[in-house]
Design a protein around this motif. Structure first.
Motif, PDB file in Angstrom:
ATOM      1  N   GLU A   1       1.118 -16.406 -12.323  1.00 62.16           N
ATOM      2  CA  GLU A   1       2.478 -16.664 -12.808  1.00 62.16           C
ATOM      3  C   GLU A   1       3.473 -16.666 -11.653  1.00 62.16           C
ATOM      4  OE1 GLU A   1       2.469 -15.143 -17.415  1.00 62.16           O
ATOM      5  OE2 GLU A   1       2.839 -13.627 -15.851  1.00 62.16           O
TER       6      GLU A   1
ATOM      7  N   LEU B   1       6.465 -19.304 -13.234  1.00 59.91           N
ATOM      8  CA  LEU B   1       6.731 -19.442 -14.669  1.00 59.91           C
ATOM      9  C   LEU B   1       5.800 -18.530 -15.454  1.00 59.91           C
ATOM     10  CD1 LEU B   1       4.119 -21.277 -15.634  1.00 59.91           C
ATOM     11  CD2 LEU B   1       5.519 -23.162 -14.866  1.00 59.91           C
ATOM     12  N   LYS B   2       6.130 -18.310 -16.726  1.00 57.91           N
ATOM     13  CA  LYS B   2       5.307 -17.472 -17.597  1.00 57.91           C
ATOM     14  C   LYS B   2       4.217 -18.301 -18.260  1.00 57.91           C
ATOM     15  CE  LYS B   2       7.070 -14.404 -20.267  1.00 57.91           C
ATOM     16  NZ  LYS B   2       7.848 -13.767 -21.359  1.00 57.91           N
TER      17      LYS B   2
ATOM     18  N   PHE C   1       2.129 -16.568 -20.579  1.00 55.73           N
ATOM     19  CA  PHE C   1       1.913 -15.900 -21.855  1.00 55.73           C
ATOM     20  C   PHE C   1       3.215 -15.281 -22.360  1.00 55.73           C
ATOM     21  CE2 PHE C   1      -2.281 -15.663 -19.821  1.00 55.73           C
ATOM     22  CZ  PHE C   1      -3.099 -16.131 -20.840  1.00 55.73           C
ATOM     23  N   ASP C   2       3.354 -15.252 -23.672  1.00 59.62           N
ATOM     24  CA  ASP C   2       4.387 -14.473 -24.346  1.00 59.62           C
ATOM     25  C   ASP C   2       3.690 -13.379 -25.142  1.00 59.62           C
ATOM     26  OD1 ASP C   2       6.782 -15.690 -23.561  1.00 59.62           O
ATOM     27  OD2 ASP C   2       6.506 -17.309 -25.014  1.00 59.62           O
TER      28      ASP C   2
ATOM     29  N   GLN D   1       3.255 -11.076 -28.236  1.00 55.26           N
ATOM     30  CA  GLN D   1       3.620 -10.965 -29.641  1.00 55.26           C
ATOM     31  C   GLN D   1       2.868  -9.772 -30.220  1.00 55.26           C
ATOM     32  OE1 GLN D   1       5.909 -12.864 -30.984  1.00 55.26           O
ATOM     33  NE2 GLN D   1       6.110 -14.309 -29.285  1.00 55.26           N
TER      34      GLN D   1
ATOM     35  N   GLU E   1       0.246 -14.790 -26.507  1.00 51.49           N
ATOM     36  CA  GLU E   1       0.240 -16.190 -26.932  1.00 51.49           C
ATOM     37  C   GLU E   1       0.667 -17.065 -25.772  1.00 51.49           C
ATOM     38  OE1 GLU E   1       2.576 -16.711 -30.428  1.00 51.49           O
ATOM     39  OE2 GLU E   1       1.230 -15.509 -31.694  1.00 51.49           O
ATOM     40  N   LEU E   2       0.028 -18.219 -25.667  1.00 53.11           N
ATOM     41  CA  LEU E   2       0.324 -19.147 -24.578  1.00 53.11           C
ATOM     42  C   LEU E   2       1.728 -19.720 -24.713  1.00 53.11           C
ATOM     43  CD1 LEU E   2      -3.048 -21.108 -24.408  1.00 53.11           C
ATOM     44  CD2 LEU E   2      -2.155 -19.575 -22.653  1.00 53.11           C
ATOM     45  N   THR E   3       2.421 -19.830 -23.582  1.00 52.61           N
ATOM     46  CA  THR E   3       3.668 -20.589 -23.555  1.00 52.61           C
ATOM     47  C   THR E   3       3.310 -22.075 -23.535  1.00 52.61           C
ATOM     48  OG1 THR E   3       3.714 -20.605 -21.142  1.00 52.61           O
ATOM     49  CG2 THR E   3       4.808 -18.755 -22.256  1.00 52.61           C
ATOM     50  N   LYS E   4       4.317 -22.929 -23.584  1.00 50.39           N
ATOM     51  CA  LYS E   4       4.044 -24.369 -23.531  1.00 50.39           C
ATOM     52  C   LYS E   4       3.342 -24.732 -22.228  1.00 50.39           C
ATOM     53  CE  LYS E   4       4.338 -28.473 -25.309  1.00 50.39           C
ATOM     54  NZ  LYS E   4       3.607 -28.803 -26.543  1.00 50.39           N
TER      55      LYS E   4
ATOM     56  N   GLY F   1       1.539 -22.677 -20.480  1.00 53.19           N
ATOM     57  CA  GLY F   1       0.200 -22.114 -20.575  1.00 53.19           C
ATOM     58  C   GLY F   1      -0.753 -22.996 -21.350  1.00 53.19           C
ATOM     59  N   GLU F   2      -0.252 -23.635 -22.427  1.00 57.48           N
ATOM     60  CA  GLU F   2      -1.087 -24.534 -23.228  1.00 57.48           C
ATOM     61  C   GLU F   2      -1.565 -25.716 -22.400  1.00 57.48           C
ATOM     62  OE1 GLU F   2       1.270 -25.624 -26.570  1.00 57.48           O
ATOM     63  OE2 GLU F   2       1.065 -23.692 -27.583  1.00 57.48           O
TER      64      GLU F   2
END
Length: 298
Positions: free
Chosen positions: A40, A45-46, A48-49, A51, A56-59, A61-62
């Protein structure tokens, strides 16, 4: 960023927890968390977020998960190709087959196993649509499927065509003419259970059109992508089905009887398929050749 970090990242994304990912990777949690943090920081940039307990993957990350997966797969296939320049036929083959085509696969594998005893196999079962997706996702290399196909992404080795047969409970009083043949008129009002793939045009539509060409509207009581489930229902007396003739050779069921369909023009078509412009292992190439030698005489 290197390939090892990319593998770490994908494992965390799949498990949605660093703890579970570390366990699967056989490593401690802190070093794995540090590797994700370094990625990262490098990308600024991130990925993962958080939850609750899940990551959960960020955009971003996806995107990295999807495209990074392709990079890893291509790298692994490159290693296989390099090794195969000097090593013999070993390893594991990833193959798919519809159940209605299984007799073709079992025949070819019997021959292939004798010729290459050190090979191992991982088999995937499903309808044509499902197996197409498995090949696209690189879960399998090749598959034996039922036609028709809508996609043009695959190389196709066509196997011999064969007739469809009516399969009914043995206890039913099915009116047949000489030679155990049934006219389409006899199917009127008969409860039929037909193969129907998950998505796209397939055998279901071909059988419906054939019935209509003979002037009858079939009484469809069940649709299913699994031939053995339909045959099991027939054996239980629930209804009749129409399947490719070779399907009965691959699976043995009691209390059923098969009939030829009089003046049927539709034929069951099958094929071996694999993705265009993708490297095939030597083993898969040889298996395709086995299919060609065994079934394609032209």
């Amino acid at each position: 960023m290197d390939l090892k970090q990319l593998r770490y990242f994908r494992m965390v994304a799949e498990e949605q927890q660093v703890t579970k990912a570390a366990k699967r990777l056989h490593m401690a949690q802190p070093p794995l968390s540090q590797q994700i943090k370094l990625m990262e920081e490098e990308l600024n940039l991130k990925l993962f977020d958080r939850q609750g307990r899940k990551l959960e993957l960020t955009k971003a990350g996806e995107i990295l998960f999807e495209k990074g997966g392709r990079l890893l797969t291509e790298f692994e296939e490159t290693l296989v190709e390099v090794r195969e320049t000097s090593e013999g036929m070993r390893g594991k083959m990833h193959i798919g087959s519809t159940k209605s085509c299984f007799s073709y696969l079992s025949t070819a594998m019997n021959i292939f196993k004798t010729q290459h005893p050190n090979m191992r196999y991982q088999l995937r079962e499903g309808d044509t649509y499902f197996l197409e997706e498995c090949i696209k996702n690189r879960e399998i290399e090749l598959a034996i499927v039922r036609m028709p196909m809508q996609s043009e992404e695959f190389n196709i080795l066509k196997l011999p065509s064969e007739p469809y047969v009516l399969v009914a409970p043995e206890s039913w009083n099915v009116v047949s003419s000489k030679g155990n043949t049934v006219k389409f008129e006899e199917l009127h009002d008969m409860p039929l259970m037909l193969l129907h793939r998950i998505s796209g045009r397939g055998q279901f539509e071909l059988i419906i059109e054939e019935c209509r060409d003979h002037g009858i509207e079939p009484n469809i009581t069940c649709e299913c992508p699994d031939a053995t489930m339909l045959l099991s229902l027939v054996a239980s007396g629930v209804g009749a089905t129409i399947v490719p003739e070779s399907t009965l050779k691959a699976f043995a069921f009691k209390n059923i009887k098969s009939y030829q369909l009089d003046k049927a023009s539709v034929k069951a078509e099958s094929a071996v398929i694999w993705q265009k412009d993708r490297y095939l292992t030597k083993a898969s190439q040889r298996l395709i050749q086995t299919f060609e030698d065994q079934f394609c005489f032209v």
